[in-house]
Motif scaffolding. Structure first.
Motif, PDB file in Angstrom:
ATOM      1  N   LEU A 102      89.235 -11.955 130.576  1.00 21.90           N
ATOM      2  CA  LEU A 102      88.584 -10.943 129.504  1.00 21.90           C
ATOM      3  C   LEU A 102      89.449 -10.995 128.239  1.00 21.90           C
ATOM      4  N   GLU A 103      90.993 -11.142 128.414  1.00 18.29           N
ATOM      5  CA  GLU A 103      91.879 -11.094 127.030  1.00 18.29           C
ATOM      6  C   GLU A 103      91.867 -12.584 126.838  1.00 18.29           C
ATOM      7  N   LEU A 104      92.100 -13.673 127.557  1.00 14.42           N
ATOM      8  CA  LEU A 104      92.657 -14.959 127.146  1.00 14.42           C
ATOM      9  C   LEU A 104      91.447 -15.458 126.455  1.00 14.42           C
ATOM     10  N   ASN A 105      90.181 -15.313 126.772  1.00 15.39           N
ATOM     11  CA  ASN A 105      89.046 -15.916 126.172  1.00 15.39           C
ATOM     12  C   ASN A 105      88.984 -15.908 124.553  1.00 15.39           C
ATOM     13  N   ARG A 120      89.164 -10.580 141.076  1.00 17.89           N
ATOM     14  CA  ARG A 120      89.151  -9.410 139.829  1.00 17.89           C
ATOM     15  C   ARG A 120      90.184  -9.526 139.044  1.00 17.89           C
ATOM     16  N   PHE A 121      91.608 -10.008 139.392  1.00 17.08           N
ATOM     17  CA  PHE A 121      92.645 -10.343 138.536  1.00 17.08           C
ATOM     18  C   PHE A 121      92.248 -11.344 137.529  1.00 17.08           C
ATOM     19  N   CYS A 122      91.539 -12.598 138.084  1.00 16.01           N
ATOM     20  CA  CYS A 122      91.347 -13.638 137.249  1.00 16.01           C
ATOM     21  C   CYS A 122      90.352 -13.415 136.260  1.00 16.01           C
ATOM     22  N   GLN A 123      89.294 -12.253 136.595  1.00 11.70           N
ATOM     23  CA  GLN A 123      88.380 -11.732 135.660  1.00 11.70           C
ATOM     24  C   GLN A 123      89.015 -10.970 134.652  1.00 11.70           C
ATOM     25  N   SER A 124      89.936 -10.276 134.887  1.00  8.23           N
ATOM     26  CA  SER A 124      90.556  -9.166 133.733  1.00  8.23           C
ATOM     27  C   SER A 124      91.374 -10.248 133.202  1.00  8.23           C
ATOM     28  N   TYR A 172      86.894 -19.640 134.931  1.00  4.00           N
ATOM     29  CA  TYR A 172      85.736 -20.239 134.174  1.00  4.00           C
ATOM     30  C   TYR A 172      84.427 -19.658 134.287  1.00  4.00           C
ATOM     31  N   GLY A 173      84.262 -18.773 135.235  1.00  2.00           N
ATOM     32  CA  GLY A 173      83.006 -18.155 135.412  1.00  2.00           C
ATOM     33  C   GLY A 173      83.004 -16.905 134.557  1.00  2.00           C
ATOM     34  N   MET A 174      84.297 -16.511 134.414  1.00  2.00           N
ATOM     35  CA  MET A 174      84.404 -15.136 133.782  1.00  2.00           C
ATOM     36  C   MET A 174      83.898 -15.548 131.984  1.00  2.00           C
TER      37      MET A 174
END
Length: 443
Positions: free
Chosen positions: A149-152, A142-146, A177-179
Motif C-alpha cells: 500500500l505504501e511501496l507502490n 495482510r502484512f504484504c498488502q499493507s 503483486y496482487g495488491m
C-alpha cells in the motif's frame, strides 16, 4: 587507501552505527584505489563520492492486524541506490534483523552485482523487520498488502523492480503483486520472482543456486579442478542452498552438510535433497527433522561448527558474515580449496583476505550469486515481450551470463594487477561500467 580515504571517512561519519554498510563500502574501495589513479576525471567529478550515497532512501510505517485482531507496526524500507545503467533492481527481505544499514549494504552490493550481469539494471534493495516465521498465511497476506500500500508509490516496471530475498518467496511476491494490481490497475513486470501463472520465469527459483555453481565451475576449471568427486559443505537450507546442492550434485559433487538458523546436519553418505525439500518447502520445519528420516546422519546445535567439517568446496548460502577469520583458518587447515559465496557478503573482510593469501579459489558474492538477479532481469524481458522462454532457453542464458561474469572478473583482476583475485576483479569490473555511465550522464 589514500585517494579514496576521504570517501570511507565520510561514509562512516554520515552513516553511524551501520557496520555492515561500512564493511561493504570498505571492501569495494580497497579494490578501487588503483582505478582512481587511472581515472583522475572520475575523482574530479566525485564519482567515487556519489556512488556510496543512495539516490533515494525511503522508510515507511507498515501497520497490520494479526489473527487475534491485534494491530502491529513494522518498518518498511526501500533504498534506490543507483539508476545509472537501468531501473533500480533488488530484492525485498522480511526478517527481524532488517534495518537501514543492512538494506544499504545490500543495495550497495546490488549496484555492482547487477552491473556484472551485463543487463541494464541499477541497484536497489528493500524489506522490513517483519518476521514471517510462525505467522499464518492470512497474517502474511495482510502484512504484504499493507507493505505494498505504501511501496507502490515508488516502484514501476521502468523505475524500480523489486524481487524476493530472505523471507520473501513466491507466496509473498504473489500477495505483493496482487495488491499492486488492485491499487494501480496495471499488469506490468513491476515485481520479479512471480509464479509462472503470474508472468514469472522458468529457472528463477533455481537461478541463484544454479548460477553459483556455474560461476564456481568456471573458476574451478581455470585451476584444473571441478565439482566432480568433490566433498561440499553448504550453509543454509533455503532456496539458494537447495538449488546449489542440486546443481553441485549434478556436476558430480557430494554435499555432506547443510544448516538453518538453529544448527546443522551432517550426512557422510550425502545429503538427501528430497528430504530437505520436504522438511523446508512442504512441512516448513527445522532442519533437525532430517535425522528422523536418516538416523545415520547427525544434527548439531549452532551454526558455526559447520565450517569445522572437512570439505573440498564450501558454499556459504545463509547470511552475512557467517564465515569469520577463525572459520576461514579452519577451512584452509582442513584442505578446502574453493569457497563460493551464495549469500550476500557471508565472509568477513579478514576471512576473505585469508582465502586470497592462501590461494583458495574464491568466488565473491557480487559475482557468484548474481544468477538470481540476472534471471530476474530475464523475467523483466519476458514480461516486456509478453512472451515466455523454455526452461532450457533460460538456463542456457543463465550459464552464459555466469560464464561471462567470471571472464569479466578474471580479466579485470589481471588488467589491474590483481592476479587471481576475483574479489578485486568483481569490484573493478562492476564499478567501471557504472562509473562510465554516471560520468556520461553527469550524475
Amino acid at each position: 587507501m589514500e585517494i579514496l580515504k576521504h570517501v570511507m571517512d565520510d561514509v562512516i561519519k554520515r552513516n553511524p552505527n551501520e557496520p555492515e554498510f561500512h564493511q561493504a563500502v570498505k571492501e569495494v574501495l580497497l579494490s578501487l584505489e588503483i582505478v582512481a589513479e587511472k581515472h583522475p576525471e572520475w575523482v574530479k567529478d566525485k564519482i567515487f563520492d556519489k556512488i556510496v550515497e543512495p539516490e533515494r532512501q525511503i522508510i515507511f510505517r507498515v501497520p497490520w492486524v494479526d489473527d487475534n485482531g491485534e494491530e502491529h507496526i513494522n518498518r518498511g524500507f526501500r533504498i534506490q541506490f543507483n539508476s545509472a545503467i537501468g531501473p533500480y533492481k533488488g530484492g525485498l527481505r522480511f526478517h527481524p534483523s532488517v534495518n537501514l544499514g543492512i538494506v544499504k549494504f545490500l543495495g550497495f552490493e546490488q549496484i555492482f552485482k547487477n552491473s556484472l550481469t551485463g543487463l541494464p539494471i541499477g541497484g536497489g534493495k528493500g524489506g522490513s523487520d517483519f518476521n514471517p516465521k510462525s505467522k499464518s498465511n492470512s497474517e502474511i497476506k495482510r502484512f504484504c498488502q499493507s507493505f505494498m500500500l505504501e511501496l507502490n508509490k515508488y516502484i514501476g516496471a521502468n523505475t524500480d523492480v523489486p524481487a524476493g530475498d530472505i523471507g520473501v518467496g513466491s507466496r509473498e511476491i504473489g500477495y505483493l503483486y496482487g495488491m499492486f494490481k488492485k491499487i494501480r490497475n496495471e499488469s506490468t513486470g513491476v515485481l520479479t520472482g512471480k509464479g509462472l501463472t503470474l508472468g514469472g520465469s522458468l529457472v528463477r527459483t533455481e537461478a541463484t543456486g544454479y548460477g553459483l555453481c556455474y560461476f564456481m565451475n568456471e573458476a574451478l576449471k581455470a585451476k584444473g579442478k571441478s565439482f566432480d568427486g568433490a566433498t561440499v559443505i553448504i550453509s543454509g537450507s533455503g532456496n539458494v542452498a537447495i538449488y546449489a546442492n542440486q546443481k553441485a550434485t549434478q556436476l558430480g559433487a557430494k554435499v555432506v552438510a547443510m544448516s538453518d538458523s538453529n544448527g546443522y546436519i551432517y550426512d557422510a553418505n550425502g545429503i538427501n535433497l528430497n528430504t530437505i525439500r520436504k522438511i523446508k518447502e512442504v512441512e516448513r520445519k527445522r532442519i533437525h527433522e532430517y535425522t528422523k528420516y536418516h538416523p545415520n546422519a547427525s544434527y548439531t546445535e549452532g551454526c558455526d561448527g559447520i565450517w569445522k567439517l572437512k570439505c573440498d568446496i564450501a558454499l556459504p548460502c545463509a547470511t552475512q558474515n557467517e564465515i569469520d577469520e577463525n572459520s576461514a583458518k579452519t577451512l584452509i587447515a582442513n584442505g578446502c580449496y574453493a569457497v563460493g559465496e551464495g549469500a550476500n557478503m557471508p565472509s568477513t573482510i579478514e576471512a576473505v583476505d585469508l582465502f586470497i593469501k592462501n590461494k583458495v579459489i574464491f568466488g565473491p558474492a557480487k559475482a557468484a550469486n548474481a544468477g538470481g538477479v540476472a534471471t530476474s532481469a530475464l523475467e523483466m524481458s519476458q514480461n516486456s515481450m509478453r512472451y515466455s522462454w523454455t526452461f532450457e532457453e533460460v538456463d542456457t542464458k543463465l550459464q552464459n551470463i555466469m560464464k561471462n561474469i567470471y571472464i569479466k572478473c578474471s580479466n579485470a583482476a589481471n588488467e589491474y594487477g590483481f592476479e587471481d583475485n576475483l574479489v578485486a576483479g568483481a569490484n573493478i569490473a562492476g564499478f567501471t561500467k557504472v562509473a562510465e555511465a554516471m560520468y556520461s550522464l553527469g550524475f
